[in-house]
Design a protein around this motif. Structure first.
Motif, short mmCIF file in Angstrom:
data_model
loop_
_atom_site.label_atom_id
_atom_site.label_comp_id
_atom_site.label_asym_id
_atom_site.label_seq_id
_atom_site.Cartn_x
_atom_site.Cartn_y
_atom_site.Cartn_z
N PRO A 103 64.41 53.83 75.98
CA PRO A 103 63.48 53.29 76.96
C PRO A 103 62.95 51.92 76.54
CG PRO A 103 62.41 55.02 75.67
CD PRO A 103 63.80 54.86 75.12
N ALA A 104 63.06 50.96 77.44
CA ALA A 104 62.61 49.60 77.16
C ALA A 104 61.09 49.54 77.17
CB ALA A 104 63.17 48.66 78.22
N THR A 105 60.56 48.56 76.42
CA THR A 105 59.11 48.33 76.45
C THR A 105 58.80 47.44 77.67
OG1 THR A 105 59.40 46.40 75.04
CG2 THR A 105 58.85 48.48 73.95
N PRO A 106 57.58 47.50 78.16
CA PRO A 106 57.20 46.60 79.27
C PRO A 106 56.94 45.21 78.72
CG PRO A 106 55.36 48.02 78.69
CD PRO A 106 56.50 48.42 77.79
N GLY A 107 57.96 44.52 78.30
CA GLY A 107 57.82 43.19 77.69
C GLY A 107 57.45 43.33 76.23
N PRO A 108 57.09 42.21 75.60
CA PRO A 108 56.74 42.27 74.17
C PRO A 108 55.46 43.06 73.95
CG PRO A 108 57.10 39.99 74.91
CD PRO A 108 57.00 40.84 76.14
N ILE A 109 55.50 43.91 72.95
CA ILE A 109 54.31 44.70 72.59
C ILE A 109 54.10 44.60 71.08
CG2 ILE A 109 54.59 46.35 74.50
CD1 ILE A 109 55.70 48.37 72.38
N HIS A 110 52.84 44.83 70.65
CA HIS A 110 52.57 44.92 69.22
C HIS A 110 53.02 46.29 68.73
CE1 HIS A 110 50.25 41.27 68.58
NE2 HIS A 110 49.76 41.45 69.80
N TYR A 111 53.38 46.37 67.46
CA TYR A 111 53.62 47.68 66.87
C TYR A 111 52.26 48.36 66.74
CZ TYR A 111 55.24 51.51 64.08
OH TYR A 111 55.53 52.79 63.66
N SER A 112 52.12 49.57 67.28
CA SER A 112 50.85 50.29 67.12
C SER A 112 51.11 51.79 67.11
CB SER A 112 49.88 49.94 68.25
OG SER A 112 50.28 50.56 69.46
N ARG A 113 50.16 52.46 66.52
CA ARG A 113 50.34 53.89 66.34
C ARG A 113 48.95 54.50 66.08
NH1 ARG A 113 53.73 58.64 65.53
NH2 ARG A 113 51.95 59.98 65.15
N SER A 114 48.66 55.67 66.63
CA SER A 114 47.34 56.25 66.38
C SER A 114 47.42 57.44 65.43
CB SER A 114 46.69 56.71 67.69
OG SER A 114 47.31 57.88 68.16
#
Ligand SMILES: Nc1nc2c(c(=O)[nH]1)N[C@H]1C(S)=C(S)[C@@H](COP(=O)(O)O)O[C@H]1N2
Ligand SMILES: [Mo]
Length: 384
Positions: free
Chosen positions: A174-185
């Motif tokens: 699944p593609a990201t909605p454009g560039p995203i930061h790496y993040s995780r909770s």
């Protein structure tokens, strides 16, 4: 196997001929990954050859590197760590201010959730790690709990989102909605545990760029995806976070409602013993003694025992642990084996059991998709 010294590496880099079609500026600096297995050039993803394992603490230049996006450019002078969201006191701290807080130094083992993926049948998409997407290091930093204590999460806080300065778009489905930061909770309950650090030091030195300089999270006991590198934003939320790297990626199936699968984020490291030596297809002398060596780790629980089987899992014998297991850390082990006198192929298996009695599964559970790979994987050798 011995690794080249820093000076050898610099020398090797200086004399390495340029690869055809590359300019000097584009050529990957060989000193950055000398002796490492390159799983991907850009972004740079490196595996430690597991057969080289000799030390409990892995030096930074031999510690595996898993990066989804290009290395972010960070000016340490202008760097700010922000803690915000569902908190009473929004914090904005310079690097110097973070480093002034009471620091701790503690060893913690990191393992990529995809470590061992090359052993999956059928093959799964993703980087094809063998056993070396794992390492143990000494981390220096401030407990995340201390930062949260200053920021004061409001009543109803549930998750702590850790976000990195790196950014990119993922095209693959699944593609990201454009560039995203790496993040995780991680849940607030885990975020406030002492094994969760915001670190600036690795093995007594500043973090290297590949390992997240100037600041990274280290989440002891959880797979590596939670240990966010280039950490510059911490957001406390009052609703569960469902970012890309815990839903579209780093998620697996569980069955809590009858047989119906639901996806949940990958979290705690599962028990695993990996054999460093002999390596796959190594020739061993018939009827002779051979010291089988490796490492074992079990996430949030200490390793209780490691066993080895040389008969395909029918019988198991205890391996000797090199030291008393430390919480959240791997332990190195050895097993004095006598190779069979009959020549031909032989198989070695190792398994780890944690202090709660959890051990490794024999068969792969497909619900785990491409992650949490800890089923028994034999090392096949040739007795000669
Ligand atoms: N910002 C950021 N943090 C990240 C990643 C990343 O791509 N970007 N990769 C994660 C994954 S999947 C792993 S396994 C660990 C690897 O840490 P290392 O490269 O220092 O071994 O970093 C985690 N933190
Ligand atoms: Mo990972």
């Amino acid at each position: 196997m011995s690794f080249p010294s820093r000076r050898d590496l610099l020398h090797a880099a200086a004399v390495t001929p340029l690869v055809a079609g590359r300019t000097r500026a584009e050529a990957p600096a060989a000193r950055d990954f000398q002796g490492m297995i390159v799983r991907q050039h850009e972004p740079r993803n490196l595996e430690m050859p597991f057969g080289s394992l000799t030390e409990w603490t892995v030096p930074a230049e031999r510690f595996y590197v898993r990066s989804h996006f290009a290395l972010p450019k960070i000016d340490p002078a202008g760097f700010k760590l922000v803690v915000e969201g569902h908190v009473e006191n929004r914090l904005e701290l310079s690097l110097a201010e973070v480093k002034k807080l009471a620091a701790v130094t503690t060893p913690l083992t990191l393992e990529c959730a995809g470590n061992g993926r090359v052993f999956l049948v059928p093959a799964a998409r993703g980087l094809q790690w063998a056993h070396g997407g794992v390492g143990n290091a000494d981390w220096t930093g401030v407990p995340l709990a201390a930062l949260l204590e200053r920021a004061k999460p409001r009543a109803g806080a549930v998750d702590v989102v850790l976000a990195g300065a790196d950014k990119g778009a993922i095209a693959a489905d699944p593609a990201t909605p454009g560039p995203i930061h790496y993040s995780r909770s991680i849940p607030l309950a885990k975020a406030t545990k002492p094994e969760v650090l915001v670190a600036w030091g690795m093995n007594g030195e500043p973090l290297t760029p590949a390992h997240g300089a100037p600041l990274r999270a280290v989440v002891g006991g959880w797979y590596g995806m939670a240990s966010v590198k280039w950490l510059d934003r911490i957001v406390v939320t009052d609703k569960p976070y469902a970012g890309y790297f815990q839903t579209m990626d780093y998620a697996y199936f569980t069955r809590r409602v009858g047989e119906e699968p639901e996806t949940i984020p990958v979290t705690t490291v599962q028990p695993k013993a990996a054999i460093a030596r002999p390596g796959p297809n190594e020739a061993v002398a018939a009827g002779r003694a051979y010291t089988v060596t490796g490492a074992a780790w079990a996430g949030e629980h200490p390793v209780a025992k490691v066993e080895v089987s040389a008969d395909g899992g029918k019988t198991w014998a205890a391996a000797k642990l090199d030291a008393a297991p430390k919480p959240f850390c791997w332990v190195l082990w050895r097993y004095e084996w006598t190779a069979p006198s009959a020549k031909g192929p032989a198989k070695l298996l190792a398994r780890c059991t944690d202090a709660q009695g959890n051990t490794q599964p024999e068969a792969r559970d497909p619900d785990r998709r491409a992650y949490m790979i800890n089923h028994l994987v034999p090392v096949e050798v040739l007795v000669k």
